[in-house]
Design an enzyme around this catalytic site. Structure first.
Site, PDB file in Angstrom:
ATOM      1  N   LYS A 125      12.544   5.169 -17.010  1.00 29.61           N
ATOM      2  CA  LYS A 125      10.702   5.568 -17.199  1.00 29.61           C
ATOM      3  C   LYS A 125      11.136   6.118 -18.134  1.00 29.61           C
ATOM      4  O   LYS A 125      10.144   6.025 -19.549  1.00 29.61           O
ATOM      5  CB  LYS A 125      10.516   5.366 -16.212  1.00 29.61           C
ATOM      6  CG  LYS A 125      10.251   3.696 -14.972  1.00 29.61           C
ATOM      7  CD  LYS A 125       9.557   3.505 -14.067  1.00 29.61           C
ATOM      8  CE  LYS A 125      10.263   2.178 -13.499  1.00 29.61           C
ATOM      9  NZ  LYS A 125       9.533   2.734 -11.444  1.00 29.61           N
ATOM     10  N   GLN A 159       8.145   6.162  -7.520  1.00 29.99           N
ATOM     11  CA  GLN A 159       8.595   5.306  -7.042  1.00 29.99           C
ATOM     12  C   GLN A 159       9.003   4.803  -5.794  1.00 29.99           C
ATOM     13  O   GLN A 159       9.236   5.816  -4.705  1.00 29.99           O
ATOM     14  CB  GLN A 159       9.991   5.978  -7.577  1.00 29.99           C
ATOM     15  CG  GLN A 159      11.001   5.171  -7.789  1.00 29.99           C
ATOM     16  CD  GLN A 159      11.178   4.389  -8.646  1.00 29.99           C
ATOM     17  OE1 GLN A 159      10.065   4.172  -9.848  1.00 29.99           O
ATOM     18  NE2 GLN A 159      11.768   2.743  -8.585  1.00 29.99           N
ATOM     19  N   ASP A 193       0.291   1.988 -11.770  1.00 38.97           N
ATOM     20  CA  ASP A 193       0.828   0.916 -11.155  1.00 38.97           C
ATOM     21  C   ASP A 193       0.257   0.267 -10.365  1.00 38.97           C
ATOM     22  O   ASP A 193       1.060  -1.011  -9.689  1.00 38.97           O
ATOM     23  CB  ASP A 193       2.102   1.484  -9.575  1.00 38.97           C
ATOM     24  CG  ASP A 193       3.627   1.543  -9.848  1.00 38.97           C
ATOM     25  OD1 ASP A 193       3.902   0.947 -10.389  1.00 38.97           O
ATOM     26  OD2 ASP A 193       4.053   2.031  -8.916  1.00 38.97           O
TER      27      ASP A 193
HETATM   28  N1  GUN Z   1      10.530   0.762  -6.971  1.00 37.75           N
HETATM   29  C1  GUN Z   1      11.049  -0.970  -7.917  1.00 37.75           C
HETATM   30  N2  GUN Z   1       9.692  -1.380  -8.596  1.00 37.75           N
HETATM   31  C2  GUN Z   1       9.097  -0.193  -9.054  1.00 37.75           C
HETATM   32  C3  GUN Z   1       7.427  -0.674  -9.633  1.00 37.75           C
HETATM   33  O1  GUN Z   1       7.058  -1.325  -9.647  1.00 37.75           O
HETATM   34  N3  GUN Z   1       6.356   0.329  -8.928  1.00 37.75           N
HETATM   35  C4  GUN Z   1       7.392   1.705  -8.405  1.00 37.75           C
HETATM   36  N4  GUN Z   1       6.214   2.739  -7.956  1.00 37.75           N
HETATM   37  N5  GUN Z   1       8.213   1.472  -7.027  1.00 37.75           N
HETATM   38  C5  GUN Z   1       9.102   0.908  -8.080  1.00 37.75           C
END
Ligand code: GUN
Length: 295
Positions: free
Chosen positions: A54, A98, A121
């Site tokens: 990311k 995350q 998100d």
């Molecule tokens: N863990 C796996 N996929 C995601 C996501 O799209 N967002 C977040 N915050 N955690 C994740």
């Protein structure tokens, strides 16, 4: 006939190029650099890879990003305090925590602490509610990525029967809600299946578009898929593979080889939905920065 392979790698490149152009425009017109804060708690290796990816994607798009890596034993209150600090920091237009979080932390308490205006998100109940009301602001990134892939490859869900396997808050429920909406890129008839579904195959075989988000390696087998179905595999599972240097390989929730013989189109793992999730995160962060200008 072998299915069309829907490449998330390729489509995400297009989306990221578009975001990059718009970030440049935002800088020149408003002297504003979009900023994303990513919080990682603990040392789950898969999560660490996602967070790194990311950050790299932000760099390439001209988005400022900072990752906050906290030890696994961080108390919930400390994490919430960090979120509140980032809520108040104008450098950041987006905040992403995350998931999963360590077991001692209540995920909801943390997600609900994120300012809905920075919730790129899309997991705060305000944004989930806006999605449900048909008036979304931030759509969760993986569902948004699935919709983008379908639309950019000519598989408009309108009028189609979409069957979603999985009812998580992060994928199953929001992707169902998104594709259900009476709007462009949606307007589907949607069924949601889960661990309590009786005779799962009888329902998945009705799908024109089948979305697998169950988190179980190769769970969707060819006998569960109707000829000509478009199959979207959201799963990313690590399974042991002694022939690999790192000792594992990645596989989706779909038994790819046999299913690609019956499907008309299918997303691979890796290189399918995964890269789209990141691309949509960039798009949401850009949108959030833009909103801050017009607010
Ligand atoms: N863990 C796996 N996929 C995601 C996501 O799209 N967002 C977040 N915050 N955690 C994740």
């Amino acid at each position: 006939m072998a299915a069309e392979v829907i490449s998330g790698t390729e489509i995400s490149k297009q989306v990221r190029a578009e975001v990059t152009e718009e970030v440049t425009l935002l800088k020149s017109q408003h002297n504003l650099v979009p900023g994303l804060a990513v919080i990682l708690v603990g040392d789950d290796p898969a999560s660490a890879v996602y967070v790194r990816n990311k950050g790299r994607a932000c760099d390439e798009a001209g988005i400022f990003s900072e990752s906050f890596n906290l030890p696994a034993e961080t108390p919930e209150s400390e994490l919430v305090d960090l979120v509140k600090k980032l809520n108040a920091d104008p450098k950041f237009h987006g905040i992403l925590v995350q998931l999963p979080l360590p077991k001692h932390i209540d995920e909801k308490a943390v997600l609900y602490a994120v300012d809905p205006n920075k919730d790129v998100d899309g997991l705060h109940p305000f944004n989930l509610g806006r999605l449900m009301a048909g008036d979304p602001i931030f759509v969760p990134c993986t569902p948004a990525g699935v919709q983008e892939m379908l639309m950019r490859t000519g598989h408009d869900p309108s009028g189609k029967h979409v069957v979603v396997c999985g009812r998580s808050n992060i994928v199953g429920k929001p992707v169902a809600m998104l594709l259900l909406q009476k709007m462009a890129g949606a307007n589907a008839t949607v069924s949601i299946c889960h661990t309590g579904t009786a005779d799962l195959g009888a329902i998945t075989r009705q799908a024109d578009i089948l979305i697998a988000a169950v988190g179980k390696a190769e769970f969707i087998t060819a006998d569960m898929v109707k000829e000509g179905t478009v199959v979207i595999d959201v799963g990313i599972n690590r399974i042991d593979d002694a022939s690999k240097k790192n000792g594992y390989r990645l596989t989706g929730d779909v038994d790819y080889g046999p299913v690609s013989e019956v499907a008309s189109a299918i997303t691979p793992v890796p290189g399918g939905v995964g890269p789209m999730t990141i691309a949509m995160l960039l798009k949401n962060t850009l949108a959030s920065a833009r909103r801050s200008v017009s607010a």
